[in-house]
Write a protein that holds these residues in place. Structure first.
Motif: not given
Length: 696
Positions: A148, A152, A217, A235
């Motif tokens: 995570d 980000n 995502a 990603v």
């Protein structure tokens, strides 16, 4: 100068990166790192190694000076350096202060341990250049901070203070005292610990929800990335870190990096990155030119523009004296500034203390006597030469010697404005864009006698108030508005020929413009353009009139502020609604001109409007109004909503191919009713197309 320094501190080799200003990982520094690591390895007295930068930066990543040159990939490349660090037999500790970004962070991730100052800035910003980290960043960071947090950071490219990552495995220690001493003490301690040394590549990511999170995502990024392929590739690369062994993930990362590097979107973003830096350089103004001190600023005019200009300086902690002629207008301006700050506070972008501090820096006044002692004055009064003359003659009387006198004019002759004073060397144009407290562009208009230290001072001041400053010579409309005139002319011509305002706006917005020309006109206020057109009609009696636009203004339709313009607007809303009355005005104007409306394609709309910008941009370069083609692109990217993924009108023309652009212009000239004079390609454009060269 040596790119890296070497000394031994209590059995620890300290290698100091020494490539100012941010320790860019250029070829010389990479060579030095490999050589000094080998030196430490061969010295039996050395137990461990510390890599450290400066207080400003551990390393900002790739060396900007090597972008686009063979040096950027020449061996030892960054991957080779990181392998040398990671495979070192002695523990290597990264001591991190300041910026640790891009390749700099990837280098730190390759170290066995990391010690950081709490305020160090950590980032992998490659996505902002349309690429992804290409030296293991997408594979190592998730192994230390989790999927995570890593995703980000990588997808946003934004910096994070090291203190916010203290609970992750990224840092072995966060320190507030002497970084070098702390890192050396830490290195001596770990040198005594059991081998083998830990390597980030050997860590397995443990996340029971990893697979559904990554699918979420993918869906989120695909919906928001729009014109840019890099975020989705980020990603996929992070997913490889979760699903694949390290070496396979590295292969996937490298393939994605090379593929993205060749995309037009990455080219556009890298062009913008370098273009911003190039724009700050003025060829005949030396970098060491002494600057004038700017400690207090005054702004004349508390309207929307003047209030917005004042906010830029208040935000930077610079006191502002705001001058108006009437108390009511002054109070309205002050209320507008406070309201803007209160809105920011409601959004969590500003605290009450910050609001109070900024408002305390603002001194309202109705007297010219109160601004005389300020170091810079910017007038933001009505766009009329007579009004400007009155203001500048008054400024000439009241301003202290050495003060900079600036005009926010968007079109008027800065040489004439300067002539209203006895100190033309102190006069410069500072054209802010509305809303001035938001838009990043600042056109710096250099008049014939503007002093070099004035230019150097305002260019530095632009950085202080976080603007992208571009220097323009003097002509009607300078760079941005001069080109915009021809863009709008084409929109008006297409309107007469058969397109509707909605179709033209929709076509250009779909192509990527932030707002179509008619919606933009309504937002800015149609009366501004009308005033400029009336002046130009008087100066050029043979000039073709914009009949439809003029009629709207004659009816008091000035856009959103009057509820009617090219569109109509419901009270309290900004939705642009088609208006049958506008359709009637357009139809009547076509009939009077004997025009039978035809079907116009979206492709023609885009090409005519954008290539009109390109052609006038080429003429601006020929005349020396702009210093370089990338300056024109910076104006349009930061001031006119030109799509970032296309890099500006001049780069876009290169992407299409200059021969193809010239051919299209000639086709437009040959169309029935086509304006052959308008579509005559600029000589430099034809020359570049023939030679195979480019603007940039």
């Amino acid at each position: 100068m040596e790119s890296a320094l070497y000394d031994i501190d209590a059995g620890v080799a300290v290698i100091t990166l020494n490539n100012p200003s941010v320790n860019g990982l250029g070829l010389d520094l990479r060579r030095a790192l490999v050589a000094l690591l080998e030196r430490a390895h061969e010295d039996d007295s050395v137990r461990a190694v510390v890599l450290i930068g400066s207080d400003r930066a551990f390393s900002g990543g790739a060396d900007v000076k090597e972008f686009g040159t063979p040096k950027s990939s020449q061996e030892p490349n960054l991957l080779t350096v990181i392998r040398a660090v990671e495979n070192a037999a002695k523990p290597v500790v990264a001591a991190i202060a300041g910026a640790c970004m891009g390749g700099g962070l990837e280098l730190a991730l390759g170290c066995h341990f990391r010690v950081a100052r709490a305020d160090a800035q950590i980032a992998l910003p490659e996505v902002k250049l349309g690429i992804l980290p290409g030296a293991g960043g997408t594979q190592r960071l998730p192994r230390l901070v989790g999927l995570d947090t890593a995703l980000n950071m990588i997808v946003s490219g934004n910096a994070v203070p090291a203190a916010k990552l203290k609970d992750t495995a990224l840092f072995d220690a966060i320190v507030d005292d002497d970084l070098r001493k702390s890192a050396v003490d830490f290195a001596r301690k770990v040198a005594q610990e059991q081998r083998p040394l830990k390597r980030v590549r050997d860590i397995r990511i443990s996340d029971p929800y990893g697979e559904p999170y990554l699918q979420f995502a993918r869906n989120t990024v695909a919906a928001t990335a729009r014109h840019f392929p890099a975020p989705l590739k980020c990603v996929e690369a992070v997913a490889a870190a979760y699903f694949k062994p390290f070496d396979e993930g590295m292969k996937i990362e490298r393939e994605a990096f090379l593929w993205l590097l060749a995309t037009p979107e990455s080219r556009a973003l890298r062009h913008a990155f370098l273009g911003e830096r190039a724009a700050a350089k003025i060829p005949d103004v030396p970098a060491d030119t002494p600057l004038r001190r700017i400690e207090r600023v005054s702004v004349i005019g508390a309207g929307t523009m003047g209030a917005g200009i004042a906010m830029n300086f208040l935000n930077a902690g610079i006191p502002v004296v705001l001058l108006e002629m009437k108390q009511e207008a002054l109070e309205r301006g002050l209320a507008g500034i406070r309201k803007n700050y209160e809105n920011s506070m409601k959004k969590g972008k500003l605290s009450q203390q910050q609001l109070d501090q900024r408002m305390a820096l603002l001194q309202p006044t109705l007297s010219y006597a109160d601004i005389g002692g300020t170091d810079l004055v910017i007038e933001a009064v009505f766009e009329d030469m007579g009004v400007k003359e009155q203001v500048f003659r008054q400024l000439d009387e009241v301003m202290k010697p050495g003060a900079i006198l600036a005009s926010n004019t968007s079109t008027l002759d800065m040489n004439r404005i300067a002539s209203f004073t006895r100190r033309p060397q102190d006069v410069v144009g500072l054209h802010f864009f509305s809303p001035a407290n938001v838009m990043k562009l600042l056109e710096v208009v250099r008049a014939e006698q503007t002093a070099k230290d004035v230019l150097a001072t305002v260019m530095q001041l632009a950085k202080t108030i976080r603007k992208v400053a571009v220097v323009s010579g003097v002509c009607d409309g300078f760079i941005g508005n001069r080109m915009l005139k021809y863009y709008r002319n084409q929109a008006n011509e297409l309107l007469e020929e058969g397109a509707s305002p909605q179709q033209i706006d929709r076509a250009l917005e779909k192509w990527g413009m932030a707002m179509g020309p008619f919606r933009m006109g309504d937002l800015a206020g149609l009366d501004i353009g009308w005033s400029i057109r009336k002046r130009l009609y008087a100066e050029n009696p043979g000039m073709k009139k914009s009949v439809i636009a003029d009629r709207l203004c004659e009816m008091g339709r000035f856009g959103q502020k009057t509820g009617k313009g090219w569109y109509r607007y419901e009270p309290g809303k900004r939705d642009a609604l088609p208006d049958p009355q506008v359709e009637e005005i357009i139809a009547a104007a076509r009939a009077e001109a004997g025009i039978t409306p035809r079907k116009v394609s979206d492709e023609e709309i885009v090409e005519r409007c954008i290539f009109a910008l390109v052609n006038e941009g080429a003429r601006i370069l020929e005349e020396g109004i702009a210093q370089r083609a990338s300056d024109i692109d910076m104006v349009y990217l930061h001031g006119y909503g030109f799509p970032a993924h296309r890099g500006g009108p001049m780069l876009y023309a290169e992407t299409v191919g200059l021969p193809a652009v010239v051919d299209k212009m000639r086709r437009f000239a040959a169309q029935p009713g086509g304006d052959a004079a308008f579509w005559t390609p600029a000589p430099s454009l034809v020359c570049l197309a023939r030679s195979g060269e480019s603007f940039n």
